[in-house]
Design a protein around this motif. Structure first.
Motif, short mmCIF file in Angstrom:
data_model
loop_
_atom_site.label_atom_id
_atom_site.label_comp_id
_atom_site.label_asym_id
_atom_site.label_seq_id
_atom_site.Cartn_x
_atom_site.Cartn_y
_atom_site.Cartn_z
N GLY A 12 4.97 10.77 6.54
CA GLY A 12 5.69 10.39 5.31
C GLY A 12 6.99 11.17 5.17
O GLY A 12 7.30 12.06 5.96
N LYS A 13 7.76 10.79 4.14
CA LYS A 13 9.10 11.36 3.98
C LYS A 13 9.21 12.20 2.71
O LYS A 13 8.65 11.85 1.67
N LEU A 14 9.98 13.27 2.85
CA LEU A 14 10.32 14.11 1.69
C LEU A 14 11.83 14.06 1.51
O LEU A 14 12.59 14.39 2.43
N ILE A 15 12.25 13.59 0.33
CA ILE A 15 13.69 13.49 0.03
C ILE A 15 14.01 14.47 -1.09
O ILE A 15 13.36 14.46 -2.13
N MET A 16 15.01 15.29 -0.83
CA MET A 16 15.46 16.23 -1.86
C MET A 16 16.96 16.06 -2.06
O MET A 16 17.73 16.09 -1.09
N SER A 17 17.36 15.86 -3.31
CA SER A 17 18.78 15.73 -3.63
C SER A 17 19.09 16.68 -4.78
O SER A 17 18.17 17.13 -5.47
N GLY A 46 0.78 -1.23 0.00
CA GLY A 46 0.00 0.00 0.00
C GLY A 46 0.81 1.28 0.00
O GLY A 46 0.24 2.34 0.07
N LYS A 47 2.13 1.16 -0.08
CA LYS A 47 2.91 2.40 -0.08
C LYS A 47 2.89 3.05 -1.45
O LYS A 47 2.93 2.36 -2.47
N CYS A 48 2.86 4.37 -1.43
CA CYS A 48 2.76 5.11 -2.68
C CYS A 48 3.86 6.18 -2.70
O CYS A 48 4.07 6.86 -1.70
N LEU A 49 4.55 6.28 -3.81
CA LEU A 49 5.69 7.19 -3.90
C LEU A 49 5.57 8.09 -5.13
O LEU A 49 5.12 7.63 -6.19
N LEU A 50 5.99 9.33 -4.97
CA LEU A 50 6.05 10.27 -6.09
C LEU A 50 7.51 10.58 -6.38
O LEU A 50 8.27 10.98 -5.48
N ASP A 51 7.92 10.37 -7.65
CA ASP A 51 9.29 10.68 -8.09
C ASP A 51 9.20 11.90 -9.01
O ASP A 51 8.74 11.79 -10.15
N VAL A 52 9.64 13.05 -8.50
CA VAL A 52 9.54 14.30 -9.27
C VAL A 52 10.85 14.53 -10.00
O VAL A 52 11.91 14.56 -9.37
N HIS A 64 -1.46 15.37 0.51
CA HIS A 64 -1.16 14.18 1.31
C HIS A 64 -1.39 12.87 0.56
O HIS A 64 -2.01 11.94 1.09
N SER A 65 -0.91 12.79 -0.68
CA SER A 65 -1.18 11.59 -1.48
C SER A 65 -0.11 10.52 -1.32
O SER A 65 -0.34 9.38 -1.71
N PHE A 66 1.08 10.88 -0.82
CA PHE A 66 2.22 9.95 -0.94
C PHE A 66 2.92 9.69 0.40
O PHE A 66 3.09 10.59 1.21
N ASP A 67 3.34 8.43 0.56
CA ASP A 67 4.17 8.07 1.73
C ASP A 67 5.57 8.64 1.58
O ASP A 67 6.22 8.95 2.58
N VAL A 68 6.04 8.70 0.33
CA VAL A 68 7.37 9.27 0.07
C VAL A 68 7.29 10.15 -1.17
O VAL A 68 6.68 9.75 -2.18
N VAL A 69 7.90 11.32 -1.08
CA VAL A 69 8.10 12.16 -2.26
C VAL A 69 9.60 12.33 -2.41
O VAL A 69 10.29 12.72 -1.46
#
Ligand SMILES: C[S@@+](CC[C@H](N)C(=O)[O-])C[C@H]1O[C@@H](n2cnc3c(N)ncnc32)[C@H](O)[C@@H]1O
Length: 209
Positions: free
Chosen positions: A166-171, A74-80, A137-142
């Motif tokens: 949820g987590k926000l990762i920025m690189s 059920g985890k959902c991730l957004l890759d921007v 609030h759509s994603f467990d991880v962005v």
């Protein structure tokens, strides 16, 4: 191109998950493979910013698994800024059920779709859909590996899209721009989790409260 291809050889990205160009045989004993034909898109996995994002993803997903008691479903991730789709493909290996990947560059969208097909993936959807069309609030991880100025421009949407906890990762933040980034990123309602650095590049992970 032929010369460049000679230099792009299989390597471990993270957690025994290997990136393998389609023209190379998969090394023996390697079980988890991301087949990668980068074309003109960014994201072979050899750049520091991708490697930082990959390690932070692995950390984020193991944190979430622990919080949810090993519940992987059920985890959902957004890759921007998906580029070749490498982080989207990695997320699936790391246990994410559904991935939405976006890029403003239509050539990247095309390449990512090809890589998703090459890897026989059915749970990643790629488009150039703008972030402001996505519900809160759509994603467990962005995750977003994009140059720091763009991260700052997108920060309201990136933060809005993360579920509580949820987590926000920025690189993609280069050393000389770190102070500027820190000054202009507004962390309200987010807890700092970790920063990872490689050579002159930095990535950060935040957790939504
Ligand atoms: C550094 S590459 C990252 C590619 C891949 N995710 C990786 O980690 O290797 C950044 C990508 O972000 C895309 N991009 C730049 N600005 C963007 C925006 N405002 N929205 C979505 N994607 C964007 C670029 O087209 C490019 O493909």
């Amino acid at each position: 191109m032929e010369e460049w291809k000679k230099g792009f050889v299989p390597f471990e990205l993270t957690e025994s998950i290997w990136v393998v160009p389609p023209w190379c045989p998969t090394p023996e004993k390697v079980k988890k493979v991301i087949l990668m034909e980068p074309g003109m898109a960014f994201g072979t996995g050899t750049h520091e910013t991708t490697q930082i994002a990959a390690q932070l993803l692995s950390r984020a997903l193991s944190d979430i698994s622990q919080q949810k008691g090993e519940e992987k479903k059920g985890k959902c991730l957004l890759d921007v800024g998906t580029g070749t789709g490498i982080l989207a493909l990695l997320s699936r290996h790391l246990g994410v059920e559904n991935v939405i990947a976006t890029d403003i560059d239509l050539e990247a969208v095309r390449v990512a779709k090809e890589n998703i097909e090459l890897n026989k993936e059915n749970h990643i959807s790629v488009s150039n859909q703008p972030l402001d069309q996505m519900p809160d609030h759509s994603f467990d991880v962005v995750v977003a590996n994009i140059i720091d100025g763009v991260l700052l421009l997108l920060q309201s949407d990136l933060k809005r899209l993360v579920k509580p906890g949820g987590k926000l990762i920025m690189s993609g933040i280069i050393q000389e721009r770190w102070d500027y980034f820190e000054k202009h990123f507004d962390p309200s309602s987010f807890k700092f989790r970790t920063r990872l650095s490689k050579n002159e590049w930095h990535g950060v992970m935040w957790e939504a409260e």
